[in-house]
Design a protein around this motif. Structure first.
Motif, PDB file in Angstrom:
ATOM      1  N   UNK A   1      21.360  95.294  96.236  1.00  0.00           N
ATOM      2  CA  UNK A   1      21.539  93.832  96.090  1.00  0.00           C
ATOM      3  C   UNK A   1      20.529  93.084  96.954  1.00  0.00           C
ATOM      4  N   UNK A   2      20.243  93.646  98.084  1.00  0.00           N
ATOM      5  CA  UNK A   2      19.264  93.013  98.964  1.00  0.00           C
ATOM      6  C   UNK A   2      17.900  93.007  98.311  1.00  0.00           C
ATOM      7  N   UNK A   3      17.567  94.162  97.640  1.00  0.00           N
ATOM      8  CA  UNK A   3      16.291  94.227  96.930  1.00  0.00           C
ATOM      9  C   UNK A   3      16.235  93.183  95.836  1.00  0.00           C
ATOM     10  N   UNK A   4      17.294  93.053  95.086  1.00  0.00           N
ATOM     11  CA  UNK A   4      17.332  92.100  93.972  1.00  0.00           C
ATOM     12  C   UNK A   4      17.203  90.662  94.521  1.00  0.00           C
ATOM     13  N   UNK A   5      17.889  90.411  95.591  1.00  0.00           N
ATOM     14  CA  UNK A   5      17.860  89.048  96.161  1.00  0.00           C
ATOM     15  C   UNK A   5      16.445  88.727  96.648  1.00  0.00           C
ATOM     16  N   UNK A   6      15.806  89.744  97.243  1.00  0.00           N
ATOM     17  CA  UNK A   6      14.448  89.528  97.713  1.00  0.00           C
ATOM     18  C   UNK A   6      13.513  89.226  96.576  1.00  0.00           C
ATOM     19  N   UNK A   7      13.696  89.961  95.483  1.00  0.00           N
ATOM     20  CA  UNK A   7      12.859  89.737  94.290  1.00  0.00           C
ATOM     21  C   UNK A   7      13.104  88.370  93.724  1.00  0.00           C
ATOM     22  N   UNK A   8      14.365  87.968  93.635  1.00  0.00           N
ATOM     23  CA  UNK A   8      14.720  86.658  93.060  1.00  0.00           C
ATOM     24  C   UNK A   8      14.121  85.562  93.945  1.00  0.00           C
ATOM     25  N   UNK A   9      14.200  85.759  95.250  1.00  0.00           N
ATOM     26  CA  UNK A   9      13.637  84.746  96.168  1.00  0.00           C
ATOM     27  C   UNK A   9      12.144  84.652  95.964  1.00  0.00           C
ATOM     28  N   UNK A  10      11.525  85.808  95.810  1.00  0.00           N
ATOM     29  CA  UNK A  10      10.096  85.736  95.603  1.00  0.00           C
ATOM     30  C   UNK A  10       9.802  84.961  94.338  1.00  0.00           C
ATOM     31  N   UNK A  11      10.479  85.211  93.292  1.00  0.00           N
ATOM     32  CA  UNK A  11      10.265  84.496  92.023  1.00  0.00           C
ATOM     33  C   UNK A  11      10.485  82.994  92.212  1.00  0.00           C
ATOM     34  N   UNK A  12      11.441  82.697  93.051  1.00  0.00           N
ATOM     35  CA  UNK A  12      11.737  81.266  93.262  1.00  0.00           C
ATOM     36  C   UNK A  12      10.883  80.668  94.399  1.00  0.00           C
ATOM     37  N   UNK A  13       9.975  81.477  94.906  1.00  0.00           N
ATOM     38  CA  UNK A  13       9.082  80.987  95.919  1.00  0.00           C
ATOM     39  C   UNK A  13       9.704  80.919  97.308  1.00  0.00           C
TER      40      UNK A  13
ATOM     41  N   UNK B   1      22.056  83.399  92.554  1.00  0.00           N
ATOM     42  CA  UNK B   1      22.941  84.461  92.075  1.00  0.00           C
ATOM     43  C   UNK B   1      22.659  85.769  92.791  1.00  0.00           C
ATOM     44  N   UNK B   2      21.401  86.123  92.996  1.00  0.00           N
ATOM     45  CA  UNK B   2      21.045  87.372  93.669  1.00  0.00           C
ATOM     46  C   UNK B   2      21.509  87.358  95.111  1.00  0.00           C
ATOM     47  N   UNK B   3      21.364  86.242  95.747  1.00  0.00           N
ATOM     48  CA  UNK B   3      21.833  86.157  97.131  1.00  0.00           C
ATOM     49  C   UNK B   3      23.344  86.287  97.204  1.00  0.00           C
ATOM     50  N   UNK B   4      24.023  85.679  96.243  1.00  0.00           N
ATOM     51  CA  UNK B   4      25.489  85.827  96.210  1.00  0.00           C
ATOM     52  C   UNK B   4      25.856  87.281  96.014  1.00  0.00           C
ATOM     53  N   UNK B   5      25.132  88.025  95.137  1.00  0.00           N
ATOM     54  CA  UNK B   5      25.409  89.453  94.913  1.00  0.00           C
ATOM     55  C   UNK B   5      25.175  90.239  96.206  1.00  0.00           C
ATOM     56  N   UNK B   6      24.163  89.860  96.946  1.00  0.00           N
ATOM     57  CA  UNK B   6      23.882  90.571  98.199  1.00  0.00           C
ATOM     58  C   UNK B   6      25.026  90.379  99.184  1.00  0.00           C
ATOM     59  N   UNK B   7      25.514  89.152  99.205  1.00  0.00           N
ATOM     60  CA  UNK B   7      26.658  88.889 100.096  1.00  0.00           C
ATOM     61  C   UNK B   7      27.866  89.708  99.689  1.00  0.00           C
ATOM     62  N   UNK B   8      28.145  89.734  98.412  1.00  0.00           N
ATOM     63  CA  UNK B   8      29.300  90.514  97.939  1.00  0.00           C
ATOM     64  C   UNK B   8      29.138  91.987  98.301  1.00  0.00           C
TER      65      UNK B   8
END
Lengths: 417, 898
Positions: free
Chosen positions: B378-390, B509-516
């Motif tokens: 989840x942390x990886x996904x959140x990092x990727x999503x953040x990168x996409x969102x700048x 959403x990715x950050x929320x998944x990381x938290x969960x």
């Protein structure tokens, strides 16, 4: 309710008749002939039962002779018993062959058999389910009954249906004994609805209409002259009249045929013609065994050969063997040579030679019956003395006729010495 | 037709010799002896009728030159015909032809018609040897005169022959005294059949009498049967009484003998009963002894059992000790351990709990590992999503995200509405619509100017519309901070804003998944810790339980369970030791008790220790059995004697009763028949037996007669013999009539021929006889004036002037030959057309005539030659001269001696 009865009219059963005039040397033929009158009686009874008639009428001569054989009486008793068990009454008169004064073995018949009196005309009434039929009859007291019995038959005016049963010679037939002689008018005067007659062996209806009279004929032909169908009548009688249907009962058929062999040039031709003739007899016999007599006629070259001793007998024996191999069989009772030589008698008659003399001499004898009788009687004296005239009674005219032809055959035969 | 020449090619002694030419009438052939006159006469016959064979009793005329061969030359008018025959089969082939070679085969038959060879020989070509034949053959089958009559009468056969033949055929049918002829046989058969029929009719006539006789027989038979039954009943009664009496008397005798025997037996049995009285003491303890003996086998078994029990005890002890040893404790320690089922259940529960907790702890561990892996993902996904969102994930991405959302919302609040129709330039649209209408109207109205204008307008409208469209949605007044926050240089379009929002939403959403995921890791760690603490607590409880039960703390439940098993086994084996010991004691006590009881009972009969040794017990048992046997034997003998005595008493009483009863019955029988003894009763029985036999015979006779009669009557009801006989008679009669007619026809035919022949001969023959008579009178010079030829054959008679008759035998040879010649001349003169072409050949037939009669004969022959050709052979010149004088025109031929 309409008055109607249905009955079988039979006569002249002649049980145990000897079958005169037939020379049956084959065992099958003998057996069939001995049993024939009994089989015919059985057929009459079968017809009554199968057709469910109201009653049976027998118009005389149930037996062949006044001295009825014991076997015949028992056979008749058994037949009557069968009918009694089938609830079929029988009305019977005696005839000249079995008159009332004849011998009886004392074998009693069932109560359902009514035998009419020989003293006077008797009236009995058949009654069933409201139908009544008066039956009148009178038996022969003696064999030679010369009284006109029919004249005493008088119908009761109250009868709705009336039947007369009589053994009689109606109209004076010359070829039958003139017993109980009467005329057709005598029968009509009695006003019966139906006359069940016996005595004449050939079935025939004398007249029909308001009054019907019929001879049933014999149930089985009794000698070679009694050819044609033999049996009894199934009669339906009501107030409108009588209707009769003929029922065949004979176990064996008699036949007589004339075979013209004029064109025959040898005995082989005669043999072939006779074979054709018995084939026709077999076809015409309707599936029954047949006994046949053949007369060979015609002017023929084979006359002389046929007159030779044994020639005709050999042909007959050979044909018999063939005919008896068929099924049903045909018994060739006799093959009589009545052929004429192939000679012109008229020419010979006018000749002054020997043969002419012989023909004229024979003519003289034929034209003079007394001389013919005297000659044949003289010739036959030794044989007649031993045999008696009841056994042997050759016809002189025929003998002379044949003798002339035989002599001419021999005299005019080709020289072979 | 006249014979001109006779040519002997080869015939007898003649070879190539010709005789001729003969004249039309009379020809005289004159020649010496051996000139061949007879040979020529024979040659004519043989050429016409065939050469004789060797079997024929006739001169053969064989030729040394070869086969016989002859030739006759006939002349008819101007024609000459050759009849030629050569020797060969069937008389030799015949050839008939003209001199020119024209065949005429029928000529021979024309010549010979009606003339048989014999007739030719006797009448047409004769010599002295044949002269008498014309008479000798009369009445035979070769009656020449009769045959020639027949031929002259136009017949092919002789009436005489026909008559004979018919007569024979008739005789084949019937003769007066014959027995084998057909009609005779038939007559015999008819007679026999009639007799049989008469007998049968007689039988039929007796039918009524037989019927009546049958009724009589039935009645007589019934009476006979009744009488027979009466006799049989009476005889049976007497016989039975006699039998009963004899039986009673015999029975009395037997019973008396039986009584004597029974009484003797009674006495003997009573004595035996006294002797067999048993010992009272033994009887008193008999039941006990029997019990002891019955228990002897149990005692023996008890000894065996004792030994087995002692061995079992020792084995149980050993096994117990082994079990204790396996527990590794002393027996006392071992026995202090609670090995009950409850303890076992506690061990099992502890084992299950510990196993379950171990397993659960392992599961929790794996849950923690999985949660940690999920959190890392989840942390990886959140990092990727953040990168996409700048957004930099290394800092505080959630705060950066919030900032960006604020910037985004700020931008979104400042942009126009996007995607609405009103955003298009209305004039441009009007321009476009006008252009289209103008083009359409121009096309429909064919105003091409309008079409061109419409096209220009349409193009212009499209241009403006597209231009307007490219500037739609762009934020008009975007804040720079927001743009900077979002990293934009120009205000974004609506679509770009939407994309930025989608990226921010994904980041959130990715950050929320990381938290969960991180929360799940914490939860798993907590659960694992809880399980671990529970396991530790359970182990503590287990150790305490082990200690309280005497077991080593820290032992695994399985080890504890094994120890408990050993304890339970040791306890079980200890109980078995106790049981075995108790059993040994019990058996020993029972054996001792038995020995004492046995000794106590046997002490009454023998000396025995009160406490017998165990080994003496079998001897004591044997003694007890002996006592029992002795006592039983005596008791049985005593009882048997008692029973026999009672039975004998009964038998005696019954026998006395039976004897008395039989005596009474015998007396009653005798009294019934009034007699004093059995002998008289037997006599009565014998008399009645004879009467019964008589009655039976009478019955059987009647029964036989009735049976035969009944059978006969029954046969008559079916017998067809009468019919057969009548049919047989009909057949015989028919055959007889046919035979009779045949006989009559044959006889009458014969009679017709006979009478016709008689008439014919009577009316025709006088011409023959008259002519013969004239000739004979002429020859004899009126010495004989009459001549008769009987019709039926027989000798010819001649009469002289005194009417004195003479037969041929009474005549001289010459006169007889003259008579025969006269007969021939008379006969031939009447034959007319018979053998019309045949010459008459005479071979020196006048040699025995005196000169006077020779002349008469010559004159008669010459007269015959007037209408039939005659050739006369002679060796006497005077005869030739005589004929020449009688008939000057005679043809004369001279033959030289061969």
């Amino acid at each position: 309710m309409g008055q109607s009865v249905r009955f079988i009219h039979a006569a002249d059963l002649h049980l145990d008749a000897p079958f005169k005039g037939v020379d049956a040397t084959d065992e099958r033929v003998r057996h069939t002939l001995i049993e024939a009158t009994y089989r015919a009686l059985d057929e009459v009874v079968n017809a009554c039962i199968e057709r469910q008639v109201d009653f049976l009428v027998i118009a005389g001569d149930a037996y062949n002779s006044r001295d009825k054989s014991v076997r015949a009486q028992f056979a008749f008793q058994r037949a009557m018993q069968r009918l009694a068990e089938a609830d079929i009454p029988v009305y019977l008169v005696w005839g000249n062959h079995d008159p009332a004064d004849g011998w009886s073995a004392g074998i009693s018949l069932p109560e359902s058999v009514h035998i009419f009196s020989a003293r006077q005309v008797e009236r009995v009434v058949f009654e069933r389910e409201g139908v009544t039929c008066a039956i009148y009859g009178r038996s022969f007291r003696k064999a030679a009954e010369t009284e006109n019995l029919a004249s005493a038959f008088v119908r009761d005016p109250a009868d709705r249906l009336a039947i007369g049963v009589l053994h009689a010679n109606v109209g004076g037939r010359l070829d039958y004994d003139d017993y109980a002689p009467c005329s057709a008018d005598d029968l009509k005067t009695a006003r019966m609805d139906y006359w069940a007659l016996g005595h004449i062996h050939k079935p025939e209806q004398l007249f029909s209409g308001a009054v019907t009279a019929a001879y049933a004929g014999c149930t089985q032909g009794l000698d070679p002259t009694q050819t044609g169908p033999r049996g009894c009548w199934e009669v339906t009688l009501d107030e409108s009249g009588a209707r009769a249907t003929f029922v065949t009962t004979a176990a064996v058929v008699w036949d007589a045929r004339v075979v013209d062999v004029s064109d025959a040039t040898g005995v082989e031709d005669v043999h072939a013609l006779l074979a054709d003739a018995y084939g026709a007899v077999s076809r015409d016999a309707g599936g029954f065994p047949a006994i046949v007599r053949f007369d060979l006629v015609g002017r023929t070259e084979v006359h002389g050969e046929l007159m030779r001793p044994g020639v005709l007998r050999d042909i007959t024996d050979e044909l018999r063997a063939d005919a008896m191999g068929d099924e049903p069989w045909v018994w060739i009772d006799r093959v009589r040579d009545r052929t004429r030589p192939a000679i012109d008698l008229a020419v010979l008659r006018s000749s002054e030679e020997f043969a002419g003399d012989l023909v004229r001499m024979a003519d003289g004898l034929i034209e003079d019956p007394d001389a013919a009788v005297a000659l044949v009687a003289e010739i036959m004296v030794p044989l007649l003395e031993k045999a008696g005239s009841d056994l042997i009674s050759p016809d002189p005219q025929s003998v002379i006729d044949l003798a002339r032809d035989l002599a001419l055959d021999r005299l005019l035969a080709e020289e072979d010495r | 037709m006249r014979l001109r020449r006779i040519e002997a090619v080869r015939f007898g002694r003649l070879t190539d010799v010709s005789l001729g030419d003969m004249g039309d009438g009379l020809t005289i052939v004159e020649g010496p002896n051996e000139a061949g006159k007879s040979t020529f006469t024979a040659l004519v016959r043989h050429v016409l009728y065939g050469f004789p064979t060797a079997r024929e009793k006739e001169r053969q005329y064989h030729s040394q030159a070869g086969k016989r061969h002859g030739r006759l030359v006939f002349q008819e008018g101007g024609s000459r015909w050759v009849v030629e025959r050569t020797e060969g089969p069937h008389g030799g082939p015949l050839e008939v032809r003209s001199l020119d070679g024209v065949a005429r085969p029928a000529l021979r038959d024309e010549l010979c018609a009606g003339v048989s060879p014999l007739a030719f020989k006797v009448v047409f070509g004769f010599g002295l040897d044949e002269m008498a034949h014309i008479e000798s053959l009369r009445g035979s089958n070769d009656d020449i005169i009769a045959r020639l009559y027949a031929a002259s009468a136009g017949l092919t056969v002789s009436p005489h022959d026909v008559r004979i033949e018919l007569g024979k055929e008739a005789e084949e049918l019937f003769t007066t005294r014959g027995k084998t002829k057909r009609a005779n046989v038939l007559l015999g058969d008819v007679r026999e059949t009639r007799l049989a029929l008469r007998a049968l009719e007689g039988e039929a006539a007796s039918f009524v009498a037989d019927h009546a006789r049958l009724a009589d027989l039935d009645e007589s038979l019934a009476q006979a049967r009744a009488r027979r039954d009466d006799r049989r009943a009476a005889h049976t009664e007497v016989a039975r009484a006699s039998e009963r009496l004899a039986e009673r008397i015999g029975r009395i005798d037997m019973l008396e003998q039986e009584l004597v025997g029974s009484r003797v037996e009674q006495k003997a049995v009573a004595e035996a009963r006294e002797k067999s009285m048993p010992d009272e003491r033994a009887l008193a303890v008999m039941a006990e002894i029997e019990v002891l003996v019955d228990e002897a086998s149990a005692h023996t078994q008890g000894r065996t059992d004792l030994r087995d029990a002692e061995a079992g005890l020792a084995q149980a002890v050993r096994r117990f000790e082994d079990a204790v040893a396996r527990t590794g404790r002393s027996a006392e320690e071992m026995l202090s351990i609670d090995a009950s089922a409850e303890a076992q259940r506690a061990v099992d529960a502890a084992r299950d709990d510990l196993q379950r907790l171990d397993h659960e702890l392992e599961t929790r561990r794996r849950d923690v590992e999985r949660a940690e892996m999920a959190a890392a993902e989840a942390s990886k996904l959140a990092a990727a999503a953040c990168r996409n969102g700048g957004i930099e994930s290394a800092g505080e991405p959630r705060e950066s995200l919030a900032e960006r959302y604020g910037a985004l919302e700020a931008l979104e609040s400042g942009r126009p509405a996007v995607g609405r129709v009103g955003a298009f330039d209305a004039p441009a649209l009007v321009l476009l619509g006008s252009g289209v209408v103008a083009v359409a109207a121009g096309l429909s109205l064919h105003e091409y100017v309008a079409v061109a204008i419409g096209f220009v307008l349409t193009v212009a409208g499209v241009f403006f519309v597209l231009r307007q469209r490219s500037s739609v949605g762009r934020v008009q007044d975007a804040p720079a901070a927001a743009l900077e926050t979002l990293g934009l240089t120009i205000p974004p379009t609506g679509m770009e804003l939407a994309r930025i929002r989608r990226l921010l939403d994904a980041c959130r959403t990715a950050l929320a998944g990381e938290d969960d995921a991180r929360k799940a890791v914490a939860e798993a760690v907590r659960e694992a810790d809880l399980t671990r603490s529970t396991l530790e607590a359970r182990k503590t409880i287990w150790d305490r339980w082990l200690e309280s039960n005497g077991l080593q703390p820290g032992s695994a439940p399985a080890d504890a369970s094994q120890v408990l098993g050993f304890v339970r086994e040791a306890l079980t084996l200890r109980a078995a030791v106790d049981d075995a010991r108790e059993s040994v004691e019990r058996l020993r006590s029972r054996l001792d008790g038995y020995a004492r009881r046995l000794a106590g009972v046997l002490a009454l009969f023998t000396e025995v220790a009160a406490e017998p040794d165990e080994d003496d017990v079998p001897l004591l048992v044997g003694r007890a059995r002996q006592v029992i046997a002795e006592t039983r034997q005596k008791s049985a003998a005593h009882e048997e004697a008692e029973r026999l005595l009672a039975e004998l008493d009964g038998r005696v009483a019954i026998a006395e009763q039976k004897a008395s009863h039989a005596s009474e019955e015998a007396t009653a029988i005798l009294q019934k028949w009034g007699i004093a003894d059995g002998e008289s009763l037997e006599a009565i029985a014998e008399r009645q037996r004879l009467e019964l036999e008589e009655a039976e015979r009478a019955h059987d006779v009647l029964a036989d007669e009735r049976s035969r009669l009944d059978e006969r009557l029954a046969e008559r009801t079916h017998e067809a013999r009468g019919g057969e006989l009548r049919l047989e008679l009909a057949g015989l009669t028919q055959r007889l009539q046919e035979s009779a007619e045949e006989y009559a026809v044959l006889r009458v035919a014969a009679r017709l021929v006979e009478v016709t022949q008689a008439r014919y001969e009577r009316e025709r023959q006088p011409d023959v006889v008259r002519r013969a008579q004239e000739v004979f009178r002429q020859i004899t010079g009126d010495r004989y004036v009459g001549l008769t030829v009987p019709i039926a054959g027989g000798s010819v008679e001649v009469f002289d002037a005194r009417s004195e008759a003479k037969t041929s035998e009474e005549l001289s040879r010459g006169t007889a030959e003259q008579m025969y010649l006269a007969l021939r001349l008379g006969l031939i003169g009447q034959l007319d057309d018979v053998g019309r072409g045949l010459p008459v050949l005479m071979d020196d037939v006048l040699v025995n005539f005196d000169p006077e009669r020779r002349r008469g004969s010559a004159e008669a022959i010459a007269e015959l030659a007037d209408h039939r050709q005659v050739v006369l052979f002679t060796c006497h010149p005077e005869i030739a001269e005589l004929f020449a004088s009688v008939r000057p025109d005679v043809t004369r031929i001279t033959l030289d001696r061969c």
